[in-house]
Structure formats: C-alpha cells, structure tokens
Scaffold this active site. Structure first.
Site, PDB file in Angstrom:
ATOM      1  N   ASP A   1       0.811  -1.126   0.003  1.00 46.45           N
ATOM      2  CA  ASP A   1      -0.130  -0.042  -0.181  1.00 46.45           C
ATOM      3  C   ASP A   1       0.884   1.211   0.068  1.00 46.45           C
ATOM      4  O   ASP A   1       2.203   1.170   0.387  1.00 46.45           O
ATOM      5  CB  ASP A   1      -0.923  -0.129   1.086  1.00 46.45           C
ATOM      6  CG  ASP A   1      -2.125   1.072   1.282  1.00 46.45           C
ATOM      7  OD1 ASP A   1      -2.465   1.209  -0.082  1.00 46.45           O
ATOM      8  OD2 ASP A   1      -2.477   1.463   2.266  1.00 46.45           O
TER       9      ASP A   1
ATOM     10  N   ASN B   1     -10.983  -2.566  -5.672  1.00 50.40           N
ATOM     11  CA  ASN B   1     -10.164  -1.312  -6.409  1.00 50.40           C
ATOM     12  C   ASN B   1     -10.848  -1.048  -7.806  1.00 50.40           C
ATOM     13  O   ASN B   1     -10.371   0.019  -8.167  1.00 50.40           O
ATOM     14  CB  ASN B   1      -8.752  -1.884  -6.597  1.00 50.40           C
ATOM     15  CG  ASN B   1      -7.952  -1.695  -5.263  1.00 50.40           C
ATOM     16  OD1 ASN B   1      -7.045  -2.628  -5.116  1.00 50.40           O
ATOM     17  ND2 ASN B   1      -8.164  -0.754  -4.453  1.00 50.40           N
TER      18      ASN B   1
HETATM   19  C1  IPE Z   1      -5.783  -2.494  -0.314  1.00 44.78           C
HETATM   20  O1  IPE Z   1      -5.199  -1.247  -0.486  1.00 44.78           O
HETATM   21  C2  IPE Z   1      -5.491  -3.477  -1.783  1.00 44.78           C
HETATM   22  C3  IPE Z   1      -4.235  -3.319  -2.279  1.00 44.78           C
HETATM   23  C4  IPE Z   1      -2.941  -3.060  -1.810  1.00 44.78           C
HETATM   24  C5  IPE Z   1      -4.375  -4.194  -3.512  1.00 44.78           C
HETATM   25  P1  IPE Z   1      -6.167  -0.063  -0.699  1.00 44.78           P
HETATM   26  O2  IPE Z   1      -5.440   1.014  -0.868  1.00 44.78           O
HETATM   27  O3  IPE Z   1      -7.275  -0.365  -1.849  1.00 44.78           O
HETATM   28  O4  IPE Z   1      -7.093  -0.253   0.796  1.00 44.78           O
HETATM   29  P2  IPE Z   1      -8.008   1.115   1.275  1.00 44.78           P
HETATM   30  O5  IPE Z   1      -8.867   1.611   0.293  1.00 44.78           O
HETATM   31  O6  IPE Z   1      -6.917   2.099   1.686  1.00 44.78           O
HETATM   32  O7  IPE Z   1      -8.583   0.421   2.699  1.00 44.78           O
HETATM   33  C1  IPE Z   2      -1.511   0.358  -3.383  1.00 44.61           C
HETATM   34  O1  IPE Z   2      -1.509   1.593  -3.591  1.00 44.61           O
HETATM   35  C2  IPE Z   2      -1.696  -0.470  -4.799  1.00 44.61           C
HETATM   36  C3  IPE Z   2      -3.035  -0.788  -4.979  1.00 44.61           C
HETATM   37  C4  IPE Z   2      -4.214  -0.643  -4.308  1.00 44.61           C
HETATM   38  C5  IPE Z   2      -3.136  -1.353  -6.564  1.00 44.61           C
HETATM   39  P1  IPE Z   2      -2.419   2.572  -3.478  1.00 44.61           P
HETATM   40  O2  IPE Z   2      -2.531   2.846  -4.892  1.00 44.61           O
HETATM   41  O3  IPE Z   2      -3.395   2.145  -2.524  1.00 44.61           O
HETATM   42  O4  IPE Z   2      -1.836   3.778  -2.805  1.00 44.61           O
HETATM   43  P2  IPE Z   2      -2.278   4.773  -1.873  1.00 44.61           P
HETATM   44  O5  IPE Z   2      -2.759   4.049  -0.743  1.00 44.61           O
HETATM   45  O6  IPE Z   2      -3.616   5.466  -2.358  1.00 44.61           O
HETATM   46  O7  IPE Z   2      -1.427   5.922  -1.434  1.00 44.61           O
HETATM   47 MG    MG Z   3      -3.911   2.431  -0.958  1.00 47.00          MG
END
Ligand code: IPE
Ligand code: IPE
Ligand code: MG
Length: 253
Positions: free
Chosen positions: A21, A69
């Site tokens: 993340d 997502n």
């Molecule tokens: C979880 O992260 C999903 C992945 C890392 C693929 P998100 O960024 O989607 O989670 P939330 O929305 O912050 O809970």
């Molecule tokens: C995790 O990074 C990757 C995926 C969820 C695919 P994020 O895209 O959630 O990055 P932040 O949390 O918005 O910074």
């Molecule tokens: Mg994220």
C-alpha cells in the site's frame, strides 16, 4: 536496518503476506501521477521476492488488486490491469528460473480481461512444478468474496449443515494448499486489512510500517521478520515460557 545476521534463520515465517500500500501517496508526494507509484512498486516487489528467496521463505502472497479497487478512476484501473499483464510477461521467466511457483487467488469475473487471465494461466502452468517458493498474487481478490465463493461450493456439493466444519470451508478457499500466513505486513501507515485474506489471517502476526510500498526493500522485510521473531504466538493458549514463540504452526494435530 536489519541484516540477515540478526535473524534466526531457523524461525523464518513460512508464509508472509503483504498489502503493498501507499503507491499513490508516494507518487503524489513527489508531484507525480499516482500511476508512477504503481510503476515504482515493481522494484520493491522484486527486491522483496529476492530477499524472501534468500532466507528460505516458502510462501509469499501479495495483494495486487482488490475487489474494491474497481471503484477507482477508470484510467487508474486500466493502468493497473495493463501493468499487471506487463509485469507477468516481463518477469515470469526470471521467477521460473529462480524456482518460484506462481499462483493467483481472486475472482475470475468478466471484469478481468481475458488476456490477463490467459497470462495468469500461462504463468501458473509454466511454474507449476517449482518448489523453492510459492508466490501468490491476489488479483481481483476480496476476503469476503472468497468466503462467499467457498460457501457456494459447499452448497453446490450438497453438504448438509450439520456436516460443515471449518475445514469444509478451508478446503474450498481459492488455494486450499496455501497455509495460513504467519506474518502479514502492510505498508504506508494504514492499520487495516482492507478485505485481504479474512479467513486465513485469523492467527497471523500483523506488522505495520509507515514506509510506502515503493520504498520498501528486503531490509524492511527483514525488519518485519525480526519483529515477528519477538512475538509470542499463543493460539488461544496460556503462555508456556515462550514455548510457542513465533512457531510457525498452531501446534494442533
Ligand atoms: C488494499 O489497499 C488493496 C491493495 C493493496 C491491492 P487499498 O489502498 O485499496 O485499501 P484502502 O482503500 O486504503 O482500505
Ligand atoms: C496500493 O497503493 C496499490 C493498489 C491498491 C493497487 P495505493 O494505490 O492504494 O496507494 P495509496 O494508498 O492511495 O497511497
Ligand atoms: Mg491504498
């Protein structure tokens, strides 16, 4: 930063799961589009894979795309789909050469492009006999969806309510061979699972770090394992002078 010498190599977690993340925030803090953060996450991922291989981690599972997502802007979703295809094409051979068995967990629904599903199947097939490490990519994965799908399979099998046990469900998860994670790591300062491995994480040790995923490297992995090795895993029991300390099974059986 922890070097391998500070780790007890006899007690390396056999299954580590990562919520990768913070890619978007990493990019935005540099004035870059969020997608550049995803791109930068590739180096982190493969450094972690190498670091895990070097110390004998047997199972590594990473959260690449959640069932939630899809709610992101269409352009980011499209980027992630294409980027995952691209990574599979570019990296599967080197993973294969390293003795890595590639697997996927998640829903194969219509939103996942056929070409990506084909690449997933090809990578799985190419590496199926490898045994050094199983690298599982959670794609279009949701823990609740996984449990729902398992329950559907139980109903389809005509199993009556009084015969359903925990193992009835566990045997119908996306990868029944996958052991429960010993350690779950989430980067970027969020303290939640976001629907990752809900069933499987019941007794996993959880580790959170402020480091954004694109900055995460094997040294950070080793730091998480060092913290794990300080934990006492009790599985509901009373402490027995640390007898269960970071053991990798729940001792049942
Ligand atoms: C979880 O992260 C999903 C992945 C890392 C693929 P998100 O960024 O989607 O989670 P939330 O929305 O912050 O809970
Ligand atoms: C995790 O990074 C990757 C995926 C969820 C695919 P994020 O895209 O959630 O990055 P932040 O949390 O918005 O910074
Ligand atoms: Mg994220």
């Amino acid at each position: 930063m922890v070097i391998t010498a500070e780790l007890d190599l006899e007690r390396v977690p056999s299954h580590i799961a990562c919520v990768m993340d913070g890619n978007g925030r990493w990019a935005q803090s540099r004035g870059l589009p969020r997608t550049e953060g995803h791109r930068a996450g590739e180096e982190a991922l493969f450094d972690v894979v190498e670091g895990a291989l070097d110390i004998g981690v047997e199972w590594l599972t990473v959260y690449a795309f959640s069932t939630e997502n899809w709610r992101r802007p269409a352009a980011e979703v499209r980027f992630l789909l294409e980027f995952n295809e691209d990574i599979l094409l570019r990296r599967r051979d080197e993973l294969h050469e390293r003795g890595v068995r590639i697997r996927f967990v998640g829903r194969r629904d219509r939103r996942v492009p056929k070409r990506l599903l084909g690449l997933m199947d090809d990578a799985t097939e190419l590496t199926r006999h490898n045994r050094r490490m199983t690298f599982t990519i959670a794609f279009n994965y949701g823990g609740r969806a996984e449990i729902v799908d398992a329950v559907r399979a139980v109903v389809d099998a005509g199993i009556s309510a009084d015969r359903i046990t925990e193992s009835t469900i566990a045997r119908r998860l996306y990868d029944p061979e996958m052991p429960e994670p010993d350690l779950m790591i989430r980067t970027s300062g969020e303290f939640r699972t976001s629907n990752f491995l809900l069933w499987e994480l019941a007794y996993s040790e959880l580790y959170f770090t402020d480091t954004a995923w694109p900055d995460f490297r094997r040294g950070d992995l080793y730091e998480a394992i060092r913290a794990y090795q300080e934990r006492e895993r009790r599985f509901g029991r009373v402490s027995a002078n640390g007898a269960f300390k970071a053991s990798t099974t729940n001792g049942d059986g």
